[in-house]
Design a protein around this motif. Structure first.
Motif: not given
Length: 452
Positions: A212-222, A288-296, A301-306
Motif C-alpha cells: 500500500p502507498e500509505g499505512i496509518l496506525a491508531a489505538r483507542a481505549t474504551f 473511525t475516530r468519530e465512531l469510537a468516540e460515539a462509543e465512549g 491516538l494516531f501513530e503516524t511515525d513508522s
C-alpha cells in the motif's frame, strides 16, 4: 531400529538423523501439550526426497509428521506415535515470482518474513500475519490467519495451488494459476487446514498484493469491552477498509506494558491499521475516530511515525510471550474460538468472568474484525489441578462458541487440543471427514492422532 539404518541408505548422507538433541527439538511445539520424541528426523531437499520417505513409510506403516519451525499452538507437529518427522528447513526456496499475475511459487519451508523480503523487490507483499515467523507450508497446513485477516482474508484465501505428496507416494496439484475456477471439487480448500493428515505439501502457489502507498496506525481505549466491540461492528458496517483491528483487554495491556516497556492506558483497547493512499487514510481514520468516540472512547491516538507504529504491532504480537516471561515456570494454553460478530461482546465478557473466577491468570486478545479471540491461560503442566481448571475454562469457551454458531478454532487448527470437540461441532459431517481420511490415508501413516 533396523528400518532407520535402511532409511539412511535411501537418502543422501546427512539428511536422516536420530541425534537425541534433534529428536528433542522435533518432539514439541509452542503449546503446553506433552512432547513425544520421533524415532528419526529427515531433512528433504526436494519433492523426490519426500516421495521416497512417504513410500518407505507406507511400506512399513511408519507414521510421518511434517515439521515447519514448530511455532504451532495445538501440538500439530508432535509425533504422537513416534515415527518420522519431516523437517522442511532445507526446502526453503522462493521458486518464482510473477508480478503481473500477483502470484508467487514457494517451497514449504519458506517463512513469511523471508517471502516478504523477496517480494519487496517487486513492490509486493504476502498479507497473512499470524505473529510468529511461521513457514508457508505450516501456515497452509493449519489455515493460519492473524491480524490482517479482516482486510485480506485467511491463508486459504491466498492459496491458488498446492503440490501434494499423497500417502501412497503419488504427487498431485490441487489447483492452478487462474483467479477462479468452477472445475471439479475444490481440493485446494480440502488440503489447506488438513494439518498433514491427508498429504504433505512440497510446493505452494500463493496470491500476493501490492504494497500500500500509505499505512496509518491508531489505538483507542474504551470504558468496556462491549464499547470496543460495538465500535468494531460500526467500522465494518460503515465499509471502512480497515487492515487490522485488534482487541486487547485491560489485563493484557498491563502485561504488555510490563514486557514491552510501553505506557498504554490499562483499559480495553482497539489497535487499528489502515492501508491506502494518504488522502483516503486520513478520511478513514477520522471516520473511525468519530465512531469510537460515539462509543465512549476518550483516548484515540494516531501513530503516524513508522517507529511508533512498529512498536505498537510488535507489542501486540509479543503479548503471548509477555505472559510467558511474566510467569516463569508456566506454559500457555491459547484458546481460539471464533463467533459471529453479534455474539462477540458477550463471548469475550464470558471469557473474562471465567478467568477472574478461577485460580488462573490470563488475558484476552482478539482479531475483532472477524470474531476470533484468544483467552491466554497460564498454567503449570505438571499441576493436575491447574490443567483441569484450564480445561474447564476452555471447554466452557468452546461450548459457548458452538452455541453461538461459532467454532472451536478460528486459526490455530485442531491438532491434539481441539480434536475432542470435532464431533460436537461438525455432527454427521465429522463422519464424512473420517471417510475422506480413510480414503486418502488407509494405513493411517500421515500425522496420526490429529483432527480425526
Amino acid at each position: 531400529m533396523n528400518w532407520i539404518n535402511e532409511l539412511k541408505k535411501r537418502l543422501p548422507e546427512g539428511q536422516v538423523t536420530d541425534n537425541p538433541t534433534v529428536l528433542e527439538h522435533h518432539s514439541k511445539d509452542e503449546s503446553y501439550h506433552t512432547p513425544r520424541l520421533p524415532d528419526v528426523v529427515v531433512f528433504p531437499r526436494c519433492r523426490e526426497d519426500v516421495v521416497e520417505v512417504v513410500r518407505f513409510a507406507g511400506e512399513r506403516e511408519i507414521p510421518v509428521v511434517p515439521f515447519g519451525i514448530g511455532s504451532s499452538l495445538e501440538g500439530h507437529v508432535i509425533p504422537e506415535r513416534g515415527g518420522i518427522s519431516i523437517d522442511f528447513q532445507e526446502m526453503n526456496q522462493v521458486l518464482e515470482v510473477r508480478p503481473e499475475d500477483f502470484l508467487v511459487r514457494v517451497q514449504p519451508g519458506v517463512t513469511r518474513t523471508q517471502l516478504n523480503k523477496e517480494l519487496k523487490k517487486y513492490g509486493l507483499f504476502f498479507p497473512v500475519d499470524p505473529g510468529a515467523d511461521a513457514t508457508l507450508g505450516g501456515m497452509a497446513a493449519t489455515n493460519a490467519s492473524g491480524t490482517t485477516s479482516v482486510r485480506y482474508g485467511v491463508t486459504r484465501d491466498q492459496v491458488r495451488d498446492l503440490e501434494v505428496v499423497l500417502a501412497d507416494g503419488r504427487v498431485i496439484h490441487t489447483g492452478g494459476a487462474s483467479a477462479k475456477s468452477s472445475s471439479g471439487y475444490h481440493l485446494t480448500g480440502l488440503f489447506v487446514g488438513s494439518e498433514g493428515t491427508l498429504g504433505i505439501f512440497t510446493e505452494l502457489t500463493l496470491r500476493v498484493y501490492g504494497i500500500p502507498e500509505g499505512i496509518l496506525a491508531a489505538r483507542a481505549t474504551f470504558p468496556s469491552v462491549h464499547n470496543a466491540v460495538q465500535t468494531a461492528v460500526s467500522v465494518l458496517s460503515a465499509g471502512i477498509p480497515v487492515a487490522r483491528m485488534e482487541l486487547v483487554d485491560a489485563r493484557s495491556i498491563r502485561q504488555l506494558n510490563q514486557f514491552s516497556q510501553t505506557d498504554y492506558p490499562e483499559a480495553p483497547t482497539l489497535f487499528f491499521e489502515f492501508h491506502g493512499n494518504p488522502e483516503g487514510l486520513q478520511k478513514d481514520a477520522a471516520f473511525t475516530r468519530e465512531l469510537a468516540e460515539a462509543e465512549g472512547s476518550r483516548g484515540f491516538l494516531f501513530e503516524t511515525d513508522s517507529k511508533a507504529r512498529a512498536t505498537l504491532w510488535e507489542a501486540r504480537h509479543n503479548l503471548a510471550y509477555a505472559f510467558i516471561h511474566g510467569t516463569p515456570g508456566k506454559k500457555q494454553m491459547a484458546t481460539d474460538v471464533c463467533v459471529p460478530l453479534s455474539r462477540l461482546a458477550e463471548s469475550v465478557e464470558n471469557a473474562r468472568r471465567l478467568i477472574d473466577d478461577s485460580s488462573l491468570d490470563g488475558g484476552i486478545v482478539g482479531h475483532i474484525g472477524d470474531g476470533n479471540f484468544h483467552a491466554l491461560l497460564m498454567l503449570d503442566p505438571s499441576n493436575p489441578q491447574e490443567v483441569a481448571e484450564a480445561d474447564r475454562i476452555h471447554a466452557n469457551l468452546v461450548e459457548h462458541a458452538l452455541n453461538c454458531g461459532g467454532t472451536c478454532t478460528g486459526e490455530h487448527g485442531v491438532g491434539i487440543g481441539k480434536k475432542k470437540y470435532q464431533a460436537r461441532e461438525h455432527g454427521p459431517a465429522y463422519e464424512v471427514m473420517k471417510e475422506i481420511k480413510q480414503l486418502l490415508d488407509p494405513k493411517g501413516i500421515l500425522n496420526p492422532g490429529k483432527i480425526v
